[in-house]
Design a protein around this motif. Structure first.
Motif, short mmCIF file in Angstrom:
data_model
loop_
_atom_site.label_atom_id
_atom_site.label_comp_id
_atom_site.label_asym_id
_atom_site.label_seq_id
_atom_site.Cartn_x
_atom_site.Cartn_y
_atom_site.Cartn_z
N PHE A 1 13.38 12.25 -9.95
CA PHE A 1 13.37 10.79 -10.11
C PHE A 1 13.85 10.41 -11.51
O PHE A 1 14.63 9.46 -11.68
N TRP A 2 13.39 11.14 -12.55
CA TRP A 2 13.84 10.85 -13.91
C TRP A 2 15.35 10.99 -14.03
O TRP A 2 15.98 10.31 -14.85
N ALA A 3 15.95 11.87 -13.25
CA ALA A 3 17.39 12.10 -13.32
C ALA A 3 18.21 10.96 -12.75
O ALA A 3 19.45 10.97 -12.85
N GLU B 1 14.95 2.42 -11.76
CA GLU B 1 14.41 1.49 -10.76
C GLU B 1 15.51 0.92 -9.87
O GLU B 1 15.33 0.81 -8.65
N MET B 2 16.65 0.56 -10.47
CA MET B 2 17.76 0.05 -9.67
C MET B 2 18.33 1.12 -8.74
O MET B 2 18.67 0.85 -7.59
N ALA B 3 18.42 2.35 -9.25
CA ALA B 3 18.92 3.44 -8.41
C ALA B 3 17.98 3.69 -7.25
O ALA B 3 18.42 3.93 -6.11
N TRP B 4 16.67 3.61 -7.52
CA TRP B 4 15.71 3.85 -6.45
C TRP B 4 15.72 2.71 -5.43
O TRP B 4 15.59 2.95 -4.22
N GLN B 5 15.91 1.49 -5.90
CA GLN B 5 16.01 0.36 -4.98
C GLN B 5 17.17 0.55 -4.01
O GLN B 5 17.05 0.30 -2.80
N ARG B 6 18.31 1.02 -4.54
CA ARG B 6 19.46 1.27 -3.67
C ARG B 6 19.16 2.35 -2.64
O ARG B 6 19.54 2.23 -1.46
N LEU B 7 18.47 3.40 -3.07
CA LEU B 7 18.13 4.48 -2.13
C LEU B 7 17.15 3.99 -1.06
O LEU B 7 17.26 4.36 0.12
N LEU B 8 16.17 3.17 -1.46
CA LEU B 8 15.21 2.66 -0.49
C LEU B 8 15.85 1.71 0.50
O LEU B 8 15.42 1.61 1.66
N ASP B 9 16.88 0.99 0.06
CA ASP B 9 17.54 0.04 0.96
C ASP B 9 18.42 0.73 1.99
O ASP B 9 18.85 0.11 2.96
N GLU B 10 18.71 2.02 1.77
CA GLU B 10 19.52 2.79 2.71
C GLU B 10 18.60 3.64 3.59
O GLU B 10 17.91 4.52 3.09
N THR C 1 17.32 5.01 -18.42
CA THR C 1 16.32 4.01 -18.79
C THR C 1 15.47 3.69 -17.56
O THR C 1 15.91 3.93 -16.42
N PRO C 2 14.27 3.14 -17.77
CA PRO C 2 13.47 2.72 -16.60
C PRO C 2 14.23 1.78 -15.68
O PRO C 2 14.15 1.91 -14.45
N PHE C 3 14.96 0.83 -16.25
CA PHE C 3 15.71 -0.12 -15.42
C PHE C 3 16.75 0.59 -14.56
O PHE C 3 16.87 0.30 -13.36
N GLU C 4 17.48 1.54 -15.13
CA GLU C 4 18.48 2.27 -14.36
C GLU C 4 17.83 3.06 -13.23
O GLU C 4 18.35 3.09 -12.10
N TRP D 1 0.83 -1.21 0.00
CA TRP D 1 0.00 0.00 0.00
C TRP D 1 0.86 1.25 0.00
O TRP D 1 0.66 2.18 0.77
N SER D 2 1.84 1.26 -0.89
CA SER D 2 2.66 2.46 -1.10
C SER D 2 3.10 2.48 -2.55
O SER D 2 2.88 1.52 -3.31
N SER D 3 3.74 3.56 -2.94
CA SER D 3 4.25 3.72 -4.31
C SER D 3 5.61 3.08 -4.51
O SER D 3 6.15 3.12 -5.63
N ALA D 4 6.19 2.48 -3.46
CA ALA D 4 7.55 1.93 -3.56
C ALA D 4 7.65 0.85 -4.64
O ALA D 4 8.61 0.84 -5.42
N ALA D 5 6.70 -0.08 -4.67
CA ALA D 5 6.76 -1.17 -5.66
C ALA D 5 6.73 -0.62 -7.08
O ALA D 5 7.39 -1.17 -7.98
N HIS D 6 6.00 0.44 -7.30
CA HIS D 6 5.98 1.08 -8.63
C HIS D 6 7.36 1.63 -8.97
O HIS D 6 7.87 1.42 -10.08
N HIS D 7 7.96 2.32 -8.04
CA HIS D 7 9.22 2.99 -8.33
C HIS D 7 10.39 2.03 -8.52
O HIS D 7 11.40 2.41 -9.13
#
Length: 236
Positions: free
Chosen positions: A160-162, A171-180, A166-169, A139-145
């Motif tokens: 976020f676009w910066a 998404e991976m960058a955001w995953q790293r930020l969320l894990d920190e 690519t979408p994959f890049e 129930w958050s936007s995290a899975a989308h990002h």
């Protein structure tokens, strides 16, 4: 001190917090959560309010929104609140409001604070001990990002676009930020600014907003004002 009037600046992101009355639950099941998100999507689309991030907790919600005009944010929260409360009351056989007074909100400076605010919102379930990874909370936007699902509600902001070409890049960058984990000082800063209505931004940004709106945008420093030093090094 009297509560500050709510500040809305079109075209800038706003961090919104809305809580349940007496910290009571505002979602009793997944059907409630689905109803809230459906109402948010419909009302935001009708008012052209961009939704960048959200999280639904048991007794409160966080939203990151950009309104196109000064009236849109208030109209969105009013329309969303009325529609959701009516549906909630029908489903659960009750009456009256579920909200704790008015919603809280603050303007944030886009470039340095959009991504930290998104992390603050999406990491909320992790800080609450509800899941190990932010994207696991449904129930958050995290899975989308991070690319696990597509959420038609979400409009990604420019910072976020910066994060990648690519979408994959991205998404991976955001995953790293969320894990920190966001530092505790920033978590407190995000919470305080939204609850108290203080603008969240750099010194120059606060100065510009204060000048253009003619209202306080940050708390005054505590203690007596410092005096200018004299030529011999003492206080004037």
């Amino acid at each position: 001190m009297a509560r500050l009037s709510r500040l809305v600046l079109p075209g800038l992101p706003h961090h919104v917090i809305q809580r349940g009355h007496n910290r009571q639950a505002i979602f009793l099941d997944d059907a409630d959560r689905q109803a809230y998100l459906a109402a948010l999507q419909d009302v935001a689309a009708s008012l052209r309010v961009a939704v960048h991030a959200y999280v639904l907790m048991a007794e409160h919600v966080h939203l990151l929104l950009t309104p196109p005009d000064e009236a849109a944010l208030g109209l969105l929260m009013q329309g969303l609140g009325r529609r959701y409360v009516a549906a909630f009351n029908r489903r659960h056989g009750r009456s009256g409001t579920i909200w704790e007074g008015r919603y809280r909100a603050t303007v944030i400076e886009p470039e340095p604070y959009t991504l930290p605010c998104m992390r603050y919102i999406e990491q909320n379930p992790v800080r609450a001990g509800l899941c190990l990874h932010a994207a696991d909370w449904p129930w958050s936007s995290a899975a989308h990002h991070v690319g696990r699902r597509r959420d038609a509600l979400i409009s990604e902001p420019m910072p976020f676009w910066a994060q990648g070409n690519t979408p994959f890049e991205r998404e991976m960058a955001w995953q790293r930020l969320l894990d920190e984990p966001l530092p505790d000082v920033q978590v407190q800063q995000m919470t305080d600014s939204a609850l108290k209505g203080w603008v969240l931004g750099s010194g120059p940004f606060l100065a510009r907003v204060g000048t253009s709106t003619g209202r306080p945008v940050a708390p005054r420093p505590r203690g007596r004002p410092r005096h200018a030093p004299t030529r011999d090094g003492g206080a004037a």
